[in-house]
Design a protein around this motif. Structure first.
Motif, PDB file in Angstrom:
ATOM      1  N   UNK A  49       0.868  -1.172   0.000  1.00 28.65           N
ATOM      2  CA  UNK A  49       0.000   0.000   0.000  1.00 28.65           C
ATOM      3  C   UNK A  49       0.902   1.218   0.000  1.00 28.65           C
ATOM      4  N   UNK A  50       0.645   2.128  -0.913  1.00 24.89           N
ATOM      5  CA  UNK A  50       1.490   3.316  -1.067  1.00 24.89           C
ATOM      6  C   UNK A  50       0.615   4.556  -0.917  1.00 24.89           C
ATOM      7  N   UNK A  51       1.026   5.463  -0.052  1.00 28.37           N
ATOM      8  CA  UNK A  51       0.333   6.747   0.091  1.00 28.37           C
ATOM      9  C   UNK A  51       1.056   7.764  -0.785  1.00 28.37           C
ATOM     10  N   UNK A  52       0.302   8.335  -1.723  1.00 34.61           N
ATOM     11  CA  UNK A  52       0.871   9.322  -2.643  1.00 34.61           C
ATOM     12  C   UNK A  52       0.356  10.704  -2.240  1.00 34.61           C
ATOM     13  N   UNK A  53       1.213  11.563  -1.674  1.00 33.47           N
ATOM     14  CA  UNK A  53       0.768  12.923  -1.352  1.00 33.47           C
ATOM     15  C   UNK A  53       0.526  13.698  -2.646  1.00 33.47           C
ATOM     16  N   UNK A  54      -0.557  14.441  -2.685  1.00 37.41           N
ATOM     17  CA  UNK A  54      -0.945  15.124  -3.918  1.00 37.41           C
ATOM     18  C   UNK A  54      -0.659  16.618  -3.863  1.00 37.41           C
ATOM     19  N   UNK A  55      -0.094  17.119  -4.948  1.00 38.10           N
ATOM     20  CA  UNK A  55       0.043  18.558  -5.136  1.00 38.10           C
ATOM     21  C   UNK A  55      -1.137  19.088  -5.937  1.00 38.10           C
ATOM     22  N   UNK A  56      -1.835  18.198  -6.624  1.00 31.17           N
ATOM     23  CA  UNK A  56      -3.000  18.584  -7.417  1.00 31.17           C
ATOM     24  C   UNK A  56      -4.144  18.989  -6.492  1.00 31.17           C
ATOM     25  N   UNK A  57      -4.949  19.961  -6.919  1.00 28.69           N
ATOM     26  CA  UNK A  57      -6.105  20.377  -6.134  1.00 28.69           C
ATOM     27  C   UNK A  57      -7.405  20.335  -6.942  1.00 28.69           C
ATOM     28  N   UNK A  58      -7.318  20.354  -8.274  1.00 29.87           N
ATOM     29  CA  UNK A  58      -8.520  20.319  -9.096  1.00 29.87           C
ATOM     30  C   UNK A  58      -9.102  18.907  -9.074  1.00 29.87           C
ATOM     31  N   UNK A  59     -10.408  18.778  -8.796  1.00 28.86           N
ATOM     32  CA  UNK A  59     -11.019  17.442  -8.755  1.00 28.86           C
ATOM     33  C   UNK A  59     -10.878  16.683 -10.071  1.00 28.86           C
ATOM     34  N   UNK A  60     -10.944  17.389 -11.191  1.00 28.41           N
ATOM     35  CA  UNK A  60     -10.815  16.722 -12.489  1.00 28.41           C
ATOM     36  C   UNK A  60      -9.431  16.111 -12.650  1.00 28.41           C
ATOM     37  N   UNK A  61      -8.408  16.839 -12.245  1.00 25.70           N
ATOM     38  CA  UNK A  61      -7.037  16.340 -12.359  1.00 25.70           C
ATOM     39  C   UNK A  61      -6.810  15.152 -11.431  1.00 25.70           C
ATOM     40  N   UNK A  62      -7.346  15.222 -10.221  1.00 24.39           N
ATOM     41  CA  UNK A  62      -7.205  14.108  -9.278  1.00 24.39           C
ATOM     42  C   UNK A  62      -7.929  12.877  -9.808  1.00 24.39           C
ATOM     43  N   UNK A  63      -9.099  13.086 -10.408  1.00 23.72           N
ATOM     44  CA  UNK A  63      -9.853  11.970 -10.988  1.00 23.72           C
ATOM     45  C   UNK A  63      -9.080  11.325 -12.125  1.00 23.72           C
ATOM     46  N   UNK A  64      -8.466  12.134 -12.979  1.00 26.78           N
ATOM     47  CA  UNK A  64      -7.676  11.587 -14.087  1.00 26.78           C
ATOM     48  C   UNK A  64      -6.477  10.814 -13.547  1.00 26.78           C
ATOM     49  N   UNK A  65      -5.826  11.346 -12.508  1.00 27.07           N
ATOM     50  CA  UNK A  65      -4.685  10.644 -11.906  1.00 27.07           C
ATOM     51  C   UNK A  65      -5.129   9.298 -11.325  1.00 27.07           C
ATOM     52  N   UNK A  66      -6.213   9.290 -10.560  1.00 25.57           N
ATOM     53  CA  UNK A  66      -6.699   8.038  -9.965  1.00 25.57           C
ATOM     54  C   UNK A  66      -7.102   7.047 -11.051  1.00 25.57           C
ATOM     55  N   UNK A  67      -7.738   7.525 -12.106  1.00 27.26           N
ATOM     56  CA  UNK A  67      -8.112   6.647 -13.215  1.00 27.26           C
ATOM     57  C   UNK A  67      -6.904   6.096 -13.940  1.00 27.26           C
ATOM     58  N   UNK A  68      -5.888   6.920 -14.123  1.00 28.48           N
ATOM     59  CA  UNK A  68      -4.657   6.478 -14.775  1.00 28.48           C
ATOM     60  C   UNK A  68      -3.996   5.358 -13.980  1.00 28.48           C
ATOM     61  N   UNK A  69      -3.925   5.548 -12.674  1.00 26.40           N
ATOM     62  CA  UNK A  69      -3.309   4.539 -11.808  1.00 26.40           C
ATOM     63  C   UNK A  69      -4.094   3.228 -11.889  1.00 26.40           C
ATOM     64  N   UNK A  70      -5.417   3.324 -11.870  1.00 25.00           N
ATOM     65  CA  UNK A  70      -6.247   2.122 -11.911  1.00 25.00           C
ATOM     66  C   UNK A  70      -6.185   1.441 -13.272  1.00 25.00           C
TER      67      UNK A  70
END
Length: 166
Positions: free
Chosen positions: A98-119
């Motif tokens: 399990x890896x905790x990735x601290x985020x510098x992103x704040x826009x919900x759209x960007x965070x959603x794209x990042x989470x989708x990319x990882x998945x």
């Protein structure tokens, strides 16, 4: 003129995408289908614009295309890597983490794209987003060095998304 353009096309890329999807769903191309697809592509984003009050003001489409190329390449490479791991290693030699990735992103759209990319990338899955949206919990199938996984996600994906949603 700018306000009229934004009123008619609140999401111009979404308009084009919806028109293209409509044509693909019809499984045939004709002028009538293209016009109807454009009408849908204009009306649906316009009617739903009030539900998108915090849409990104600046979005760099060219950088998004290069991001998509990177993600597609990473998906292809990860498919081969995961297949190799599954075929050659017994379960006892896997090192899931399990890896905790601290985020510098704040826009919900960007965070959603990042989470989708990882998945979408085989071998990793985004499992949870902190309540404040400051960190993402990621599960990696085989991670001998969880810090390296975190650093790769931040460097390979988050950095590019910060440039796209600058």
């Amino acid at each position: 003129m700018r306000r009229a353009y934004q009123w008619l096309f609140p999401h111009p890329l979404l308009t084009l995408l919806m028109a293209a999807v409509w044509i693909l769903l019809q499984n045939e191309f004709s002028a009538g289908m293209a016009v109807f697809g454009l009408i849908l592509g204009i009306l649906i984003p316009r009617l739903t614009a009030q539900f998108w009050p915090d849409r990104p003001v600046q979005f760099h489409a060219g950088r998004m295309l290069s991001y998509m190329v990177v993600v597609i390449w990473d998906i292809l490479v990860a498919n081969v890597q995961v297949a190799w791991i599954v075929l050659t290693r017994p379960n006892s030699k896997l090192r899931p983490a399990w890896v905790v990735v601290p985020l510098d992103l704040r826009q919900p759209e960007a965070i959603t794209i990042l989470a989708g990319t990882i998945t979408l990338t085989p071998g990793t899955v985004s499992a949870d987003l902190s309540d404040e949206g400051h960190s993402l919990l990621v599960h990696a199938l085989d991670a001998p060095d969880p810090d390296a996984v975190r650093d790769e996600i931040k460097h390979r994906y988050e950095r590019r998304l910060k440039e796209i949603f600058a």
